[in-house]
Design a protein around this motif. Structure first.
Motif, PDB file in Angstrom:
ATOM      1  N   THR A  78     -62.184 -42.171 -72.409  1.00 44.49           N
ATOM      2  CA  THR A  78     -62.291 -42.454 -70.975  1.00 44.49           C
ATOM      3  C   THR A  78     -61.294 -41.582 -70.238  1.00 44.49           C
ATOM      4  O   THR A  78     -60.387 -40.998 -70.834  1.00 44.49           O
ATOM      5  N   GLY A  79     -61.448 -41.535 -68.921  1.00 49.48           N
ATOM      6  CA  GLY A  79     -60.383 -41.014 -68.097  1.00 49.48           C
ATOM      7  C   GLY A  79     -59.333 -42.107 -67.955  1.00 49.48           C
ATOM      8  O   GLY A  79     -59.492 -43.218 -68.462  1.00 49.48           O
ATOM      9  N   VAL A  80     -58.250 -41.807 -67.250  1.00 52.85           N
ATOM     10  CA  VAL A  80     -57.184 -42.784 -67.049  1.00 52.85           C
ATOM     11  C   VAL A  80     -57.598 -43.741 -65.938  1.00 52.85           C
ATOM     12  O   VAL A  80     -58.084 -43.309 -64.881  1.00 52.85           O
ATOM     13  N   HIS A  81     -57.405 -45.043 -66.168  1.00 49.14           N
ATOM     14  CA  HIS A  81     -57.861 -46.048 -65.209  1.00 49.14           C
ATOM     15  C   HIS A  81     -57.158 -47.374 -65.468  1.00 49.14           C
ATOM     16  O   HIS A  81     -56.423 -47.512 -66.448  1.00 49.14           O
ATOM     17  N   HIS A  82     -57.402 -48.345 -64.598  1.00 48.53           N
ATOM     18  CA  HIS A  82     -57.054 -49.735 -64.871  1.00 48.53           C
ATOM     19  C   HIS A  82     -58.197 -50.598 -64.350  1.00 48.53           C
ATOM     20  O   HIS A  82     -59.116 -50.098 -63.705  1.00 48.53           O
ATOM     21  N   ARG A  98     -58.338 -46.044 -80.357  1.00 45.84           N
ATOM     22  CA  ARG A  98     -56.975 -45.672 -79.969  1.00 45.84           C
ATOM     23  C   ARG A  98     -56.821 -46.005 -78.492  1.00 45.84           C
ATOM     24  O   ARG A  98     -57.672 -45.675 -77.684  1.00 45.84           O
ATOM     25  N   MET A  99     -55.740 -46.679 -78.176  1.00 47.44           N
ATOM     26  CA  MET A  99     -55.424 -47.017 -76.786  1.00 47.44           C
ATOM     27  C   MET A  99     -54.138 -46.309 -76.408  1.00 47.44           C
ATOM     28  O   MET A  99     -53.167 -46.324 -77.159  1.00 47.44           O
ATOM     29  N   ARG A 100     -54.150 -45.698 -75.229  1.00 45.27           N
ATOM     30  CA  ARG A 100     -52.939 -45.123 -74.649  1.00 45.27           C
ATOM     31  C   ARG A 100     -52.720 -45.838 -73.333  1.00 45.27           C
ATOM     32  O   ARG A 100     -53.675 -46.083 -72.592  1.00 45.27           O
ATOM     33  N   TRP A 101     -51.464 -46.191 -73.023  1.00 43.54           N
ATOM     34  CA  TRP A 101     -51.197 -46.921 -71.789  1.00 43.54           C
ATOM     35  C   TRP A 101     -49.796 -46.632 -71.286  1.00 43.54           C
ATOM     36  O   TRP A 101     -48.975 -46.080 -72.008  1.00 43.54           O
ATOM     37  N   GLY A 102     -49.565 -47.026 -70.044  1.00 41.76           N
ATOM     38  CA  GLY A 102     -48.272 -46.830 -69.389  1.00 41.76           C
ATOM     39  C   GLY A 102     -48.444 -45.939 -68.175  1.00 41.76           C
ATOM     40  O   GLY A 102     -49.500 -45.340 -67.968  1.00 41.76           O
ATOM     41  N   ASP A 103     -47.379 -45.816 -67.377  1.00 41.20           N
ATOM     42  CA  ASP A 103     -47.455 -45.004 -66.150  1.00 41.20           C
ATOM     43  C   ASP A 103     -47.801 -43.553 -66.441  1.00 41.20           C
ATOM     44  O   ASP A 103     -48.419 -42.881 -65.627  1.00 41.20           O
ATOM     45  N   PHE A 122     -54.103 -54.503 -64.297  1.00 39.88           N
ATOM     46  CA  PHE A 122     -53.406 -53.388 -63.647  1.00 39.88           C
ATOM     47  C   PHE A 122     -52.705 -52.406 -64.591  1.00 39.88           C
ATOM     48  O   PHE A 122     -51.994 -51.525 -64.131  1.00 39.88           O
ATOM     49  N   VAL A 123     -52.885 -52.508 -65.909  1.00 38.75           N
ATOM     50  CA  VAL A 123     -52.216 -51.592 -66.827  1.00 38.75           C
ATOM     51  C   VAL A 123     -52.981 -50.263 -66.880  1.00 38.75           C
ATOM     52  O   VAL A 123     -54.153 -50.243 -67.278  1.00 38.75           O
ATOM     53  N   PRO A 124     -52.338 -49.150 -66.496  1.00 40.62           N
ATOM     54  CA  PRO A 124     -53.002 -47.850 -66.624  1.00 40.62           C
ATOM     55  C   PRO A 124     -53.242 -47.563 -68.110  1.00 40.62           C
ATOM     56  O   PRO A 124     -52.325 -47.720 -68.928  1.00 40.62           O
ATOM     57  N   HIS A 125     -54.473 -47.156 -68.453  1.00 40.49           N
ATOM     58  CA  HIS A 125     -54.769 -46.907 -69.861  1.00 40.49           C
ATOM     59  C   HIS A 125     -55.908 -45.926 -70.030  1.00 40.49           C
ATOM     60  O   HIS A 125     -56.619 -45.593 -69.085  1.00 40.49           O
ATOM     61  N   GLN A 126     -56.051 -45.478 -71.278  1.00 38.08           N
ATOM     62  CA  GLN A 126     -57.134 -44.598 -71.690  1.00 38.08           C
ATOM     63  C   GLN A 126     -57.660 -45.140 -73.014  1.00 38.08           C
ATOM     64  O   GLN A 126     -56.879 -45.437 -73.928  1.00 38.08           O
ATOM     65  N   VAL A 155     -52.843 -39.372 -62.831  1.00 41.31           N
ATOM     66  CA  VAL A 155     -52.209 -39.502 -64.137  1.00 41.31           C
ATOM     67  C   VAL A 155     -52.990 -38.618 -65.097  1.00 41.31           C
ATOM     68  O   VAL A 155     -54.198 -38.765 -65.255  1.00 41.31           O
ATOM     69  N   GLU A 156     -52.285 -37.698 -65.733  1.00 40.65           N
ATOM     70  CA  GLU A 156     -52.939 -36.786 -66.652  1.00 40.65           C
ATOM     71  C   GLU A 156     -53.331 -37.520 -67.926  1.00 40.65           C
ATOM     72  O   GLU A 156     -52.530 -38.274 -68.494  1.00 40.65           O
ATOM     73  N   ALA A 157     -54.549 -37.296 -68.370  1.00 42.67           N
ATOM     74  CA  ALA A 157     -55.022 -37.934 -69.598  1.00 42.67           C
ATOM     75  C   ALA A 157     -54.180 -37.457 -70.770  1.00 42.67           C
ATOM     76  O   ALA A 157     -53.879 -36.267 -70.887  1.00 42.67           O
ATOM     77  N   ALA A 158     -53.790 -38.384 -71.645  1.00 47.52           N
ATOM     78  CA  ALA A 158     -53.016 -38.039 -72.831  1.00 47.52           C
ATOM     79  C   ALA A 158     -53.875 -37.234 -73.799  1.00 47.52           C
ATOM     80  O   ALA A 158     -53.393 -36.350 -74.486  1.00 47.52           O
TER      81      ALA A 158
END
Length: 174
Positions: A78-82, A98-103, A122-126, A155-158
């Motif tokens: 996905t793109g970065v979202h909440h 795989r989950m990536r999260w944080g500001d 509201f957690v920013p994640h991918q 927020v740039e995608a990890a």
């Protein structure tokens, strides 16, 4: 034996379903079993993804929850979202998530078959299918019938979704 003057036969409030001669109130508005081979594929579909609803307003009258399955093709991201105020639970049936999260998506965790993932409001994640050659099959439960996705383009995608975007009715192509 205590003597409280209570003979334990005082009237209680009863549901009408328990009253003699009452209609079968809960027969059609009670517990529902949704067989796994009867999920509703009549949802928006996207190439590379197969999504089916099990529990929603249309199928069972659910007002505060949505549940279904999702199959995501290999290497999809996905793109970065909440999801606003929604809470989400993802149960991994097969494959590797795989989950990536944080500001700045500075945190990462992976989940495999039998694992649960909880995504708070509201957690920013991918979300990422961690496998480049195996599909990811999950059960998804959301705390509301209304899908909410707030894309975070600043927020740039990890992990850049350069090969395959994880796109479904709530995760749009950037």
């Amino acid at each position: 034996m205590h003597d409280s003057g209570d003979d334990h036969t005082h009237p209680h409030a009863h549901d009408e379903a328990h009253e003699p001669g009452a209609p079968e109130r809960w027969k059609h508005d009670g517990v529902r079993v949704i067989p796994g081979d009867r999920l509703d594929a009549n949802t928006a579909q996207t190439p590379g993804m197969f999504r089916q609803a099990a529990v929603n307003a249309a199928r069972v009258g659910a007002q505060k929850i949505w549940a279904g399955t999702v199959a995501i093709q290999p290497d999809a991201k996905t793109g970065v979202h909440h999801h606003g105020e929604l809470e989400s639970v993802i149960y991994v049936v097969s494959g590797r998530a795989r989950m990536r999260w944080g500001d700045k998506l500075e945190y990462v965790a992976e989940a495999g078959p039998g694992d649960f993932i909880f995504v708070p409001p509201f957690v920013p994640h991918q979300e990422i299918n961690a496998s480049t050659d195996e599909p990811l099959h999950c059960v998804l439960v959301r705390s509301d019938n209304e899908a909410v996705v707030v894309n975070l383009p600043d927020v740039e995608a990890a992990e850049t979704p350069e090969t395959v975007y994880w796109v479904d009715p709530i995760h749009r192509h950037p």
